[in-house]
Scaffold this active site. Sequence first.
Site: not given
Ligand code: F6P
Length: 353
Positions: A11, A72, A101, A123-125, A127, A160, A168-169, A220, A263, A271-272
């Site tokens: 990503g 990817r 990774d 990575t924005i994550d 991790d 609300r 964030g996986r 997420e 909501r 975010q990216r």
């Molecule tokens: O780059 C990591 C990430 O931003 C994860 O947090 C997210 O789950 C994933 O990429 C989504 O990537 P894409 O929609 O580009 O496959």
Amino acid sequence: MKKIATLTGGGDCPGLNAAIRAVTRKALLEGYEVLGFRNGWAGVLKRDYFPLTRERVSGILHLGGTILGTSRTNPTDDQLDTLVEHIQSMELAALIAIGGDDTLSVASRLHKRGVPVIGIPKTIDNDIDGTDQTFGFDTAINIAAEAIDRLHSTAESHSRVLVVELMGRQAGWIALEAGMAGGADLVLLPEFPMSLAEICKIIKRRQASGKNFSIVAVAEGFKLEGTEVTSSKELDAFGHVRLGGIGEVLCREIEKITGIESRAVVLGHIQRGGTPSAYDRVLGTRYGVKAVELAMKGEFGKMVALRGPDVIGITIDSVIVEVTDKKTGKPKLRVRNRCVPKELYDVAKVFFG
Ligand code: F6P
């Protein structure tokens, strides 16, 4: 002339162009010819590359995304042979792989086959184990914190609960730090399970204390009562499901149990996207320059890493672990996740409710 090539995989994230520019400028300065592969490992498989000149990397420092494109693509063992063949035939002095990774695990496999590879973690994550921070993360938390700021007024006006779903996986760094910076009333991370009953209790407690609204930041990858919420069960090339939907599921349940109108907001790829923060530009730049320095010293099989104030080189293998590939059921190598430590989550918890 000696040649260095670079690529971006996985990503995209803000700061990639700063790293590409830094690799190029430092390598040119040291007398290398610099090449850029298009679209990650796919570009190496197709021998799809172009010269990275000083002109080509001019004016890209502040741009989001990657001028090289990304994918990817996960090379099979046979394709790995092709990659090695292509890289050898190009007589590259070094290949600098910029990625998360997945990309770094391919870099490690290539290094075992004798390819002079160096990794740059992104990575924005945030991790990736072995480094204090990846570039992309700072921009992402600033975007997410601003979104949480903005949600306060509308949540309060309507009395609300607003549930904000953030990326964030396995690691919930974005939800944690954006939640802390934006003053979220509850932060839910993959690392720290919390039952629905507990979540609703915190929201009701807040309401009872006189606050008519609540903001919940959820990563997420947070599992509600042990269940991961996905937008598609289909696995990508690296065996990952597409996460998404926890915000909506949680929002429905909160409304049902607490009776408070709720909501969900999904920030998703916002975010990216877009301009990298100054911090990410600087970190990407430092990583790019250090990667070329490692290549010049012949320290292959390493990745650059932030440790305190310093950017150092560590062996990629020191952060590689063996896991089972969800797609094939076979063992595969991947980079260990850097998860949010309990002490930090405990700080966020002080402000729950
Ligand atoms: O780059 C990591 C990430 O931003 C994860 O947090 C997210 O789950 C994933 O990429 C989504 O990537 P894409 O929609 O580009 O496959």
